[in-house]
Scaffold this motif. Structure first.
Motif, mmCIF file in Angstrom:
data_model
loop_
_atom_site.group_PDB
_atom_site.id
_atom_site.type_symbol
_atom_site.label_atom_id
_atom_site.label_comp_id
_atom_site.label_asym_id
_atom_site.label_seq_id
_atom_site.Cartn_x
_atom_site.Cartn_y
_atom_site.Cartn_z
ATOM 1 N N GLN A 371 64.452 18.275 48.424
ATOM 2 C CA GLN A 371 65.524 17.759 49.269
ATOM 3 C C GLN A 371 64.984 16.866 50.386
ATOM 4 O O GLN A 371 65.587 15.844 50.723
ATOM 5 N N ARG A 372 63.838 17.235 50.955
ATOM 6 C CA ARG A 372 63.249 16.388 52.000
ATOM 7 C C ARG A 372 62.775 15.057 51.425
ATOM 8 O O ARG A 372 62.865 14.015 52.091
ATOM 9 N N ILE A 373 62.270 15.065 50.196
ATOM 10 C CA ILE A 373 61.868 13.806 49.554
ATOM 11 C C ILE A 373 63.082 12.917 49.344
ATOM 12 O O ILE A 373 63.037 11.702 49.610
ATOM 13 N N PHE A 374 64.183 13.503 48.881
ATOM 14 C CA PHE A 374 65.395 12.710 48.690
ATOM 15 C C PHE A 374 65.877 12.136 50.019
ATOM 16 O O PHE A 374 66.250 10.949 50.103
ATOM 17 N N ASN A 375 65.891 12.953 51.074
ATOM 18 C CA ASN A 375 66.331 12.461 52.382
ATOM 19 C C ASN A 375 65.436 11.317 52.875
ATOM 20 O O ASN A 375 65.924 10.347 53.476
ATOM 21 N N TYR A 376 64.125 11.431 52.621
ATOM 22 C CA TYR A 376 63.212 10.377 53.057
ATOM 23 C C TYR A 376 63.492 9.078 52.315
ATOM 24 O O TYR A 376 63.574 8.002 52.928
ATOM 25 N N ARG A 377 63.641 9.159 51.011
ATOM 26 C CA ARG A 377 63.870 7.945 50.227
ATOM 27 C C ARG A 377 65.221 7.311 50.568
ATOM 28 O O ARG A 377 65.345 6.076 50.633
ATOM 29 N N PHE A 467 69.334 11.872 41.223
ATOM 30 C CA PHE A 467 68.493 10.984 42.033
ATOM 31 C C PHE A 467 67.346 11.759 42.663
ATOM 32 O O PHE A 467 66.210 11.274 42.727
ATOM 33 N N MET A 468 67.593 12.977 43.135
ATOM 34 C CA MET A 468 66.544 13.789 43.751
ATOM 35 C C MET A 468 65.449 14.114 42.739
ATOM 36 O O MET A 468 64.246 13.982 43.038
ATOM 37 N N ALA A 469 65.838 14.512 41.526
ATOM 38 C CA ALA A 469 64.838 14.806 40.502
ATOM 39 C C ALA A 469 64.047 13.565 40.114
ATOM 40 O O ALA A 469 62.836 13.633 39.883
ATOM 41 N N HIS A 470 64.700 12.420 40.064
ATOM 42 C CA HIS A 470 64.002 11.180 39.736
ATOM 43 C C HIS A 470 62.968 10.818 40.797
ATOM 44 O O HIS A 470 61.845 10.407 40.475
ATOM 45 N N PHE A 471 63.306 10.975 42.060
ATOM 46 C CA PHE A 471 62.377 10.639 43.138
ATOM 47 C C PHE A 471 61.178 11.597 43.171
ATOM 48 O O PHE A 471 60.101 11.229 43.651
ATOM 49 N N CYS A 472 61.354 12.803 42.674
ATOM 50 C CA CYS A 472 60.260 13.779 42.700
ATOM 51 C C CYS A 472 59.351 13.677 41.474
ATOM 52 O O CYS A 472 58.227 14.201 41.495
ATOM 53 N N GLU A 473 59.783 12.993 40.416
ATOM 54 C CA GLU A 473 58.986 12.942 39.192
ATOM 55 C C GLU A 473 58.664 11.483 38.832
ATOM 56 O O GLU A 473 57.763 10.885 39.421
ATOM 57 N N GLU A 474 59.393 10.895 37.894
ATOM 58 C CA GLU A 474 59.005 9.581 37.396
ATOM 59 C C GLU A 474 59.201 8.467 38.430
ATOM 60 O O GLU A 474 58.557 7.423 38.352
ATOM 61 N N GLY A 475 60.031 8.694 39.423
ATOM 62 C CA GLY A 475 60.257 7.665 40.439
ATOM 63 C C GLY A 475 59.522 7.910 41.746
ATOM 64 O O GLY A 475 59.841 7.276 42.767
ATOM 65 N N ALA A 476 58.520 8.796 41.745
ATOM 66 C CA ALA A 476 57.809 9.134 42.978
ATOM 67 C C ALA A 476 56.945 7.954 43.436
ATOM 68 O O ALA A 476 56.480 7.137 42.642
ATOM 69 N N VAL A 477 56.736 7.868 44.755
ATOM 70 C CA VAL A 477 55.862 6.873 45.367
ATOM 71 C C VAL A 477 54.767 7.603 46.138
ATOM 72 O O VAL A 477 54.960 8.732 46.592
ATOM 73 N N PRO A 478 53.589 6.985 46.301
ATOM 74 C CA PRO A 478 52.448 7.700 46.906
ATOM 75 C C PRO A 478 52.674 8.126 48.358
ATOM 76 O O PRO A 478 52.079 9.099 48.813
ATOM 77 N N TRP A 479 53.507 7.421 49.102
ATOM 78 C CA TRP A 479 53.625 7.694 50.534
ATOM 79 C C TRP A 479 54.765 8.654 50.884
ATOM 80 O O TRP A 479 54.993 8.919 52.067
ATOM 81 N N GLN A 480 55.469 9.173 49.929
ATOM 82 C CA GLN A 480 56.545 10.092 50.237
ATOM 83 C C GLN A 480 55.964 11.460 50.577
ATOM 84 O O GLN A 480 54.801 11.749 50.285
ATOM 85 N N PRO A 481 56.732 12.355 51.236
ATOM 86 C CA PRO A 481 56.210 13.680 51.639
ATOM 87 C C PRO A 481 55.662 14.440 50.440
ATOM 88 O O PRO A 481 56.258 14.445 49.340
ATOM 89 N N ALA A 482 54.527 15.102 50.666
ATOM 90 C CA ALA A 482 53.879 15.845 49.575
ATOM 91 C C ALA A 482 53.983 17.357 49.784
ATOM 92 O O ALA A 482 53.685 18.115 48.865
ATOM 93 N N GLU A 483 54.363 17.761 50.974
ATOM 94 C CA GLU A 483 54.478 19.201 51.222
ATOM 95 C C GLU A 483 55.506 19.473 52.318
ATOM 96 O O GLU A 483 55.924 18.573 53.009
#
Length: 483
Positions: A371-377, A467-483
């Motif tokens: 959820q935090r990754i989705f909010n960031y993106r 969209f959240m699942a996409h951002f966490c897997e195949e659509g992830a970027v290196p600078w998004q939160p990791a933990e």
């Protein structure tokens, strides 16, 4: 025969006037005439008092012998300092603040009050000198009008014919370049009409008519070219730019609303009173990936909340009815197994969650990593609308002051500055901000509160989860939160 000659075919000889009459008229308040008026009178086709009436420094009722005596009294006043608190000035305003007898007709024809005869040429030459000095320095010109010289000339070529008024036998009208300058200076500073009038040496009533007229023409002349209603292909192009620049696929724009602070209109009660404890109009805008306004809706009352502004806007109604001509559903990049998804707009917590409108997960604590990754993106893509408002209000600083004008004029100014914002960014010599950090971090325009109920439908929740699942897997970027 000179202007101070006591006789003419109209005025008649003055030796028939009794000494008592002569003394009574000479003791009346005299006219203090600058040397320019005497020069203009000499150049007038008329003679004697008629020449001074022709240039507007002696009232029309001063005819015949009375006019001749007025001329003689004026000549005597010219050779010595004025008595008491000074002479009377026709065509201008003194300490009492009363309007001149000709101010109504002057304001109706769009001319400069108090600019009779060479007075207007004097003002015109001063304005021409000021513009010439500004044009010699590109930085000063752009700081004064907020447009470069090329942009100013381009804008004048587009609207000049529509803001040009006809000259009359009474006096010349204000030229279109000066009318545009008055309008741009007001938009750039938000100064009072009195201050703008003093800067350009025109009447306050003239400024109050020029500004609404010019901003209306700016909006009508530029909106079709620089802020057209996007079609399906344009929405698809905007979505591709969002994916390329901000890593958010299938996004057609960022939505946000801002309050435009203004003085409470008469008899408005609490209609414009908002939660920030001041009166305002609400601007609702959709911004693309390049900080350009694509759709705006202005005029919502400041007190309106809980879904009223968004639901009642033309944009919100078109989204809800499906008439916005958005592209058909598509697969997310590299996620065909997740099925086709709708094109969406991104917004903050003030907006409701809908299948076509994504908002972040609520709360600051207790959120999962996904959820935090989705909010960031989402926030990364949504910041373009915040930046656009920052650029817009920094350019047109009238929106950082308390506007003491009618709400209808405020609405016209907002629309004109939004389309001018696009005009500047899309013109050939427009300058884009170097980086996101170049925008001021202060928030000159307060944001809007919750604009809709949070009872999201199941389709909206499922779309956000995809969209959240996409951002966490195949659509992830290196600078998004990791933990």
């Amino acid at each position: 025969m000179t202007a101070d000659s006591p006789t003419s075919h109209e005025d008649g000889p003055t030796n028939k006037i009794s000494q008592e009459t002569r003394d009574r008229h000479l003791k009346a308040p005299r006219f203090v005439l600058p040397s320019q008026h005497w020069t203009a009178a000499l150049q007038s086709p008329c003679r004697g008092a008629a020449a001074f009436r022709h240039v507007g420094v002696i009232p029309a009722e001063f005819t015949g012998r009375r006019g001749a005596l007025a001329v003689r009294g004026a000549e005597e006043a010219r050779t010595r300092p004025p008595r008491g608190g000074g002479g009377r000035f026709f065509g201008s305003r003194r300490g009492s603040g009363r309007k001149t007898p000709t101010s109504d007709s002057e304001s109706n024809c769009g001319c400069t009050p108090g600019s009779a005869g060479v007075n207007q040429g004097e003002r015109g030459s001063a304005e021409a000198q000021k513009e010439l000095e500004l044009r010699e320095d590109e930085g000063r010109f752009q700081g004064y009008f907020r447009l470069s010289r090329a942009q100013f000339d381009d804008l004048l070529a587009r609207i000049g014919a529509r803001i040009t008024l006809q000259d009359t036998n009474y006096r010349r009208s204000i030229p279109p370049e000066e009318r545009l300058s008055i309008c741009l200076r007001f938009l750039a500073t938000g100064d009072s009409y009195r201050t703008i009038a003093s800067s350009f040496r025109v009447g306050i009533s003239t400024v109050s008519q020029i500004i609404p007229q010019v901003v209306t023409v700016i909006w009508e002349s530029l909106v079709e070219e620089f802020m057209p209603v996007p079609g399906a292909e344009e929405w698809r192009s905007i979505a591709e730019e969002f994916e390329e620049r901000w890593n958010f696929p299938l996004c057609c724009g960022a939505v946000d609303g801002k309050h435009i602070q203004m003085k409470a209109p008469p008899n408005s009660g609490s209609l414009y009173f908002n939660y920030k404890l001041h009166h305002s109009l609400v601007l609702l805008a959709v911004v693309d990936a390049r900080y350009r306004f694509r759709v705006i809706d202005v005029g919502g009352y400041g007190r309106t909340s809980d879904g009223g502004i968004f639901a009642n806007s033309a944009f919100g109604q078109a989204l809800r009815a499906g008439t916005l001509d958005l592209p058909p559903n598509q697969h997310l990049p590299g996620a065909d197994h997740r099925g086709s998804q709708p094109h969406v707009f991104v917004a903050d917590e003030a907006f409701p969650l809908r299948p076509y409108l994504m908002r972040p997960f609520p709360g600051r604590g207790g959120l999962t990593l996904e959820q935090r990754i989705f909010n960031y993106r989402l926030s990364r893509a949504r910041l373009v609308v915040e930046d656009a408002f920052g650029i817009w209000s920094s350019q047109w600083r009238m929106f950082r002051t308390l506007l003491e004008i009618h709400p209808e004029v405020v609405e016209k100014c907002v629309k004109a500055t939004c389309v001018l914002h696009n005009f500047m960014r899309m013109s050939a010599d427009g300058r884009a901000p170097a980086c996101r950090g170049a925008v001021e971090q202060e928030e000159p325009l307060p944001g809007v509160r919750r604009m809709g109920a949070n009872n999201a439908t199941r389709d909206a929740l499922n779309t956000r989860d995809v969209f959240m699942a996409h951002f966490c897997e195949e659509g992830a970027v290196p600078w998004q939160p990791a933990e």
